[in-house]
Motif scaffolding. Structure first.
Motif, PDB file in Angstrom:
ATOM      1  N   ALA A  72      10.992  -2.297 -20.127  1.00 24.50           N
ATOM      2  CA  ALA A  72       9.800  -2.657 -20.344  1.00 24.50           C
ATOM      3  C   ALA A  72       8.944  -3.448 -19.954  1.00 24.50           C
ATOM      4  O   ALA A  72       7.991  -3.302 -19.905  1.00 24.50           O
ATOM      5  N   LEU A  73       9.393  -4.343 -19.061  1.00 23.58           N
ATOM      6  CA  LEU A  73       8.628  -5.364 -18.402  1.00 23.58           C
ATOM      7  C   LEU A  73       8.300  -5.220 -17.040  1.00 23.58           C
ATOM      8  O   LEU A  73       7.136  -5.015 -16.536  1.00 23.58           O
ATOM      9  N   LEU A  74       9.515  -5.028 -15.953  1.00 23.94           N
ATOM     10  CA  LEU A  74       9.209  -5.028 -14.606  1.00 23.94           C
ATOM     11  C   LEU A  74       8.436  -3.719 -14.067  1.00 23.94           C
ATOM     12  O   LEU A  74       7.502  -4.216 -13.283  1.00 23.94           O
ATOM     13  N   PRO A  75       8.531  -2.432 -15.059  1.00 27.74           N
ATOM     14  CA  PRO A  75       7.534  -1.403 -14.333  1.00 27.74           C
ATOM     15  C   PRO A  75       6.137  -1.636 -14.624  1.00 27.74           C
ATOM     16  O   PRO A  75       5.514  -0.763 -14.083  1.00 27.74           O
ATOM     17  N   TYR A  76       5.660  -2.751 -15.564  1.00 26.47           N
ATOM     18  CA  TYR A  76       4.321  -2.539 -15.873  1.00 26.47           C
ATOM     19  C   TYR A  76       3.532  -3.946 -15.684  1.00 26.47           C
ATOM     20  O   TYR A  76       3.128  -4.640 -16.390  1.00 26.47           O
ATOM     21  N   PRO A  77       3.739  -4.227 -14.464  1.00 23.86           N
ATOM     22  CA  PRO A  77       3.087  -5.663 -14.074  1.00 23.86           C
ATOM     23  C   PRO A  77       1.514  -5.582 -13.962  1.00 23.86           C
ATOM     24  O   PRO A  77       0.997  -4.555 -13.784  1.00 23.86           O
ATOM     25  N   MET A  78       0.822  -6.769 -13.754  1.00 26.35           N
ATOM     26  CA  MET A  78      -0.499  -6.823 -13.347  1.00 26.35           C
ATOM     27  C   MET A  78      -0.736  -6.108 -12.210  1.00 26.35           C
ATOM     28  O   MET A  78      -1.796  -5.480 -11.811  1.00 26.35           O
ATOM     29  N   GLY A  79       0.087  -6.206 -11.131  1.00 22.72           N
ATOM     30  CA  GLY A  79      -0.019  -5.504  -9.800  1.00 22.72           C
ATOM     31  C   GLY A  79      -0.239  -6.462  -8.660  1.00 22.72           C
ATOM     32  O   GLY A  79      -0.424  -6.091  -7.541  1.00 22.72           O
ATOM     33  N   ASN A  80      -0.504  -7.816  -9.047  1.00 27.32           N
ATOM     34  CA  ASN A  80      -1.085  -8.827  -7.851  1.00 27.32           C
ATOM     35  C   ASN A  80      -0.100  -8.828  -6.798  1.00 27.32           C
ATOM     36  O   ASN A  80      -0.452  -9.483  -5.752  1.00 27.32           O
ATOM     37  N   ILE A  81       1.323  -8.587  -7.027  1.00 27.08           N
ATOM     38  CA  ILE A  81       2.290  -8.643  -5.591  1.00 27.08           C
ATOM     39  C   ILE A  81       2.228  -7.511  -4.829  1.00 27.08           C
ATOM     40  O   ILE A  81       2.595  -7.385  -3.984  1.00 27.08           O
ATOM     41  N   HIS A  82       1.234  -6.449  -5.313  1.00 25.68           N
ATOM     42  CA  HIS A  82       1.271  -5.243  -4.313  1.00 25.68           C
ATOM     43  C   HIS A  82       0.434  -5.306  -3.376  1.00 25.68           C
ATOM     44  O   HIS A  82      -0.807  -6.016  -3.569  1.00 25.68           O
ATOM     45  N   PRO A  83       0.558  -4.706  -2.169  1.00 24.36           N
ATOM     46  CA  PRO A  83      -0.457  -4.886  -1.025  1.00 24.36           C
ATOM     47  C   PRO A  83      -1.559  -4.425  -1.402  1.00 24.36           C
ATOM     48  O   PRO A  83      -2.570  -4.719  -0.581  1.00 24.36           O
ATOM     49  N   ARG A  84      -2.059  -3.542  -2.129  1.00 26.30           N
ATOM     50  CA  ARG A  84      -3.409  -3.105  -2.406  1.00 26.30           C
ATOM     51  C   ARG A  84      -3.900  -3.572  -3.709  1.00 26.30           C
ATOM     52  O   ARG A  84      -4.676  -2.705  -4.536  1.00 26.30           O
ATOM     53  N   PHE A  85      -3.583  -4.712  -4.186  1.00 25.97           N
ATOM     54  CA  PHE A  85      -4.380  -5.259  -5.199  1.00 25.97           C
ATOM     55  C   PHE A  85      -5.288  -6.396  -4.465  1.00 25.97           C
ATOM     56  O   PHE A  85      -4.964  -7.520  -4.012  1.00 25.97           O
ATOM     57  N   TRP A  86      -6.696  -6.193  -5.169  1.00 34.44           N
ATOM     58  CA  TRP A  86      -7.408  -6.901  -4.305  1.00 34.44           C
ATOM     59  C   TRP A  86      -8.468  -7.279  -5.623  1.00 34.44           C
ATOM     60  O   TRP A  86      -9.731  -7.645  -5.466  1.00 34.44           O
ATOM     61  N   MET A  87      -8.180  -7.585  -6.812  1.00 36.06           N
ATOM     62  CA  MET A  87      -8.841  -7.543  -8.137  1.00 36.06           C
ATOM     63  C   MET A  87      -9.069  -9.059  -8.348  1.00 36.06           C
ATOM     64  O   MET A  87      -8.247  -9.914  -8.021  1.00 36.06           O
ATOM     65  N   TRP A  88     -10.111  -9.615  -9.035  1.00 32.14           N
ATOM     66  CA  TRP A  88     -10.345 -10.824  -9.425  1.00 32.14           C
ATOM     67  C   TRP A  88      -9.915 -11.865  -8.225  1.00 32.14           C
ATOM     68  O   TRP A  88     -10.447 -11.268  -7.301  1.00 32.14           O
ATOM     69  N   TYR A  89      -9.383 -12.727  -8.415  1.00 31.42           N
ATOM     70  CA  TYR A  89      -8.717 -13.558  -7.343  1.00 31.42           C
ATOM     71  C   TYR A  89      -7.433 -14.199  -7.546  1.00 31.42           C
ATOM     72  O   TYR A  89      -7.366 -15.103  -8.409  1.00 31.42           O
ATOM     73  N   MET A  90      -6.712 -13.564  -6.992  1.00 28.23           N
ATOM     74  CA  MET A  90      -5.256 -14.044  -6.989  1.00 28.23           C
ATOM     75  C   MET A  90      -4.451 -14.246  -5.641  1.00 28.23           C
ATOM     76  O   MET A  90      -4.723 -13.485  -4.680  1.00 28.23           O
ATOM     77  N   ASP A 463      -4.018  -3.328   7.422  1.00 22.95           N
ATOM     78  CA  ASP A 463      -5.456  -2.892   7.622  1.00 22.95           C
ATOM     79  C   ASP A 463      -5.677  -1.409   7.187  1.00 22.95           C
ATOM     80  O   ASP A 463      -6.601  -0.866   6.722  1.00 22.95           O
ATOM     81  N   ALA A 464      -4.507  -0.432   7.221  1.00 21.27           N
ATOM     82  CA  ALA A 464      -4.320   0.834   6.850  1.00 21.27           C
ATOM     83  C   ALA A 464      -4.513   0.723   5.149  1.00 21.27           C
ATOM     84  O   ALA A 464      -5.113   2.088   4.738  1.00 21.27           O
ATOM     85  N   ASP A 465      -4.311  -0.222   4.516  1.00 23.45           N
ATOM     86  CA  ASP A 465      -4.512  -0.251   3.050  1.00 23.45           C
ATOM     87  C   ASP A 465      -5.675  -0.192   2.812  1.00 23.45           C
ATOM     88  O   ASP A 465      -6.266   0.459   1.789  1.00 23.45           O
ATOM     89  N   LEU A 466      -6.658  -0.977   3.661  1.00 23.88           N
ATOM     90  CA  LEU A 466      -8.063  -0.917   3.233  1.00 23.88           C
ATOM     91  C   LEU A 466      -8.814   0.200   3.828  1.00 23.88           C
ATOM     92  O   LEU A 466      -9.859   0.666   3.217  1.00 23.88           O
ATOM     93  N   GLU A 467      -8.048   0.879   4.915  1.00 25.59           N
ATOM     94  CA  GLU A 467      -8.902   1.946   5.190  1.00 25.59           C
ATOM     95  C   GLU A 467      -8.712   3.105   4.267  1.00 25.59           C
ATOM     96  O   GLU A 467      -9.556   3.893   3.651  1.00 25.59           O
ATOM     97  N   LEU A 468      -7.395   3.167   3.431  1.00 21.70           N
ATOM     98  CA  LEU A 468      -7.106   4.149   2.316  1.00 21.70           C
ATOM     99  C   LEU A 468      -8.121   3.509   1.127  1.00 21.70           C
ATOM    100  O   LEU A 468      -8.633   4.478   0.552  1.00 21.70           O
ATOM    101  N   LEU A 469      -8.600   2.482   1.064  1.00 22.15           N
ATOM    102  CA  LEU A 469      -9.513   2.233  -0.150  1.00 22.15           C
ATOM    103  C   LEU A 469     -10.760   2.858   0.114  1.00 22.15           C
ATOM    104  O   LEU A 469     -11.405   3.521  -0.798  1.00 22.15           O
ATOM    105  N   VAL A 470     -11.249   2.733   1.349  1.00 19.78           N
ATOM    106  CA  VAL A 470     -12.739   3.585   1.951  1.00 19.78           C
ATOM    107  C   VAL A 470     -12.729   4.803   1.264  1.00 19.78           C
ATOM    108  O   VAL A 470     -13.261   5.418   0.874  1.00 19.78           O
ATOM    109  N   ASP A 471     -11.369   5.559   2.110  1.00 16.65           N
ATOM    110  CA  ASP A 471     -11.288   6.927   1.867  1.00 16.65           C
ATOM    111  C   ASP A 471     -11.247   7.344   0.359  1.00 16.65           C
ATOM    112  O   ASP A 471     -11.724   8.365  -0.043  1.00 16.65           O
ATOM    113  N   GLU A 472     -10.472   6.519  -0.341  1.00 12.82           N
ATOM    114  CA  GLU A 472     -10.157   6.868  -1.956  1.00 12.82           C
ATOM    115  C   GLU A 472     -11.676   6.473  -2.715  1.00 12.82           C
ATOM    116  O   GLU A 472     -11.761   7.550  -3.558  1.00 12.82           O
TER     117      GLU A 472
END
Ligand SMILES: *Cc1c(COP(=O)(O)O)cnc(C)c1O
Length: 484
Positions: A72-90, A463-472
């Motif tokens: 119930a806990l570990l699969p549903y995190p805020m996500g800030n440990i993920h390489p494509r998390f750039w929300m707020w400031y963490m 860098d590729a993560d940010l290229e993906l962001l632009v594409d998406e």
């Protein structure tokens, strides 16, 4: 059950050892494979229900407790440990930091103080931070839970130093002329909380205008100070921001320092984002003057990626710092020898009991060294510049403000859309990025214009993560506009 042997320790340590190893193994896999999971996902009803169960009176074996955490806990995190998390400031945390949290709890000391190794380590980490920031050896500091608290500590010392009365004894009502604090309109919201908590009121925090780069406008600052002085108010403190949360703008700290000396004001720096730029060879010039501050707040759970919570307040004049917080009830009297013979960190802090947050910081600083953190900070800024260049190069994207450090504000803006339509399509892009688990970014408002915002404080981003962001963003924008 024999009351006499009831303890929180397991009756048999061997099964506990096995279970603990299982948790560590799962933790390694959890971090190792983070990239393969969605950044974020919505929780199904069953997960919400798992956190609505009543207070347990009866025991559940720890293996069962662990199963609930995995499901119930570990699969549903805020996500800030993920390489494509750039929300707020963490920050994005680190495995070593997590081990530090665990070992700190095992060691178990209360960092209110005392004559023990943990207290020495706490003081050492504060000295390391002081040295990183170029503060003098006579400066003091304290580890706190985060930047908000670090700012509150700095502003409390500032208030007491500038009040003109003994605020601790007489209270704020005795302050002869209302104090005024100054910051740019981009100042973090925690400063409003701070002046409110300090009994000065929100109006005591003057939001001064900004220049075209959203830095504190020094001429407007001087004018505001002069007007307040003429009006019988007491200008007390200027808060310079080294990296605003909205856009990463860095105030001209050197100029603010000079102005504060000339006007006799306290100089506080909110360095929650940018103080650590001092470690980054390519960008440390941006925060020149920071070392002249009377007090400085920094966040070590941002660009040092310590697990939450970790912040630090530094104060140039240790006597003023101690004089703001030290209280000596008889049960905390220092002793000449033994377990209580020591300086007391709680003399520099609002807390009495304090967690051992120094250990995780000590471990990550020792393991990696400051040069590596500096390189990674430079890399995040280079990534932000690259993203900005990609945005500028694309006809359907608009860069909303120049990139100073690692925050990129932009929007999807194909020709022919008005502000209302732009807000709608960009909001939808942001929400779909999150809901499809692709990336987490936030949005903001710059001079009345809504836009998307990516804050790249992440040691896992490539860098590729940010290229993906632009594409998406482009894919989703076109998808939203083409929907009937
Ligand atoms: C993050 C931040 C804060 C608040 O820090 P917390 O650790 O979230 O309490 C204050 N000021 C700035 C500029 C920040 O970016």
């Amino acid at each position: 059950m024999n009351q006499d042997v009831d303890s929180l320790d397991p009756a048999d340590w061997e099964p506990m050892r096995a279970l603990a190893h299982e948790m560590v193994d799962a933790a390694v896999v959890h971090l190792r494979d983070v990239r393969a999971r969605p950044v974020w996902r919505e929780m199904p009803g069953g997960v919400r229900a798992a956190f609505a169960t009543p207070l347990p009176e009866k025991p559940l074996p720890l293996g069962g407790v662990w199963r609930e955490i995995r499901e119930a806990l570990l699969p549903y995190p805020m996500g800030n440990i993920h390489p494509r998390f750039w929300m707020w400031y963490m920050g994005s945390g680190s495995f070593t930091g997590a081990l530090g949290e665990f070992l700190a709890a095992i060691e178990g000391s209360n960092l209110g103080g005392g004559n023990n190794a943990a207290t020495l380590m706490d003081a050492q980490v504060v000295r390391w931070v002081r040295d990183m920031m170029g503060f003098p050896e006579t400066a003091s500091g304290t580890l706190v839970d985060g930047g908000s608290k670090a700012n509150i500590i700095g502003l409390t010392v500032a208030r007491n130093a500038m009040a003109g009365v003994d605020v601790r004894e007489e209270g704020v009502a005795a302050i002869p002329a209302p104090l005024r604090f100054y910051a740019s309109s981009q100042v973090h919201s925690c400063h409003q909380k701070a002046v409110e908590l300090l009994g000065l009121g929100n109006r005591a925090l003057r939001r001064v205008g900004t220049d075209e780069h959203l830095r504190l406008d020094l001429r407007a600052l001087e004018e505001a100070i002069a007007v307040d002085r003429a009006g019988g108010l007491k200008p007390a403190c200027v808060i310079g921001t080294a990296g605003t949360t909205n856009t990463g703008a860095v105030d001209d700290l050197r100029a603010i320092a000079t102005l504060c000396r000339r006007e006799g004001l306290w100089f506080h720096v909110d360095g929650c984002i940018g103080a650590l730029l001092r470690l980054a060879p390519d960008h440390r010039h941006l925060v020149a003057g920071l070392e002249e501050a009377d007090s400085l707040a920094l966040d070590l759970h941002k660009w040092l990626h310590a697990p939450f919570e970790a912040g630090c307040a530094l104060v140039r004049d240790a006597a003023l710092h101690r004089g703001t917080f030290a209280v000596h009830p008889e049960y905390l009297e220092e002793k000449p020898r033994g377990a209580a013979a020591a300086e007391y960190p709680h003399d520099y802090n609002l807390q009495t009991s304090r967690g051992f947050r120094a250990l995780k910081l000590w471990m990550i600083l020792k393991e990696h060294g400051t040069a590596k953190f500096g390189r990674m900070i430079d890399r995040n800024i280079a990534q932000a510049r690259r993203l900005a260049a990609q945005v500028e190069a694309h006809p359907e994207l608009v860069l909303m403000t120049p990139v100073t450090i690692n925050v990129v504000c932009f929007r999807y803006a194909p020709p022919g859309l008005d502000e209302v339509a732009l807000r709608a399509v960009n909001t939808e892009i942001m929400l779909r990025l999150q809901e499809e688990g692709i990336a987490s970014i936030s949005d903001t408002e710059l001079s009345g214009h809504h836009c998307l915002r990516a804050a790249i404080c992440n040691h896992r981003t490539r860098d590729a993560d940010l290229e993906l962001l632009v594409d998406e963003v482009l894919r989703l924008g076109r998808e939203v506009l083409s929907a009937p």
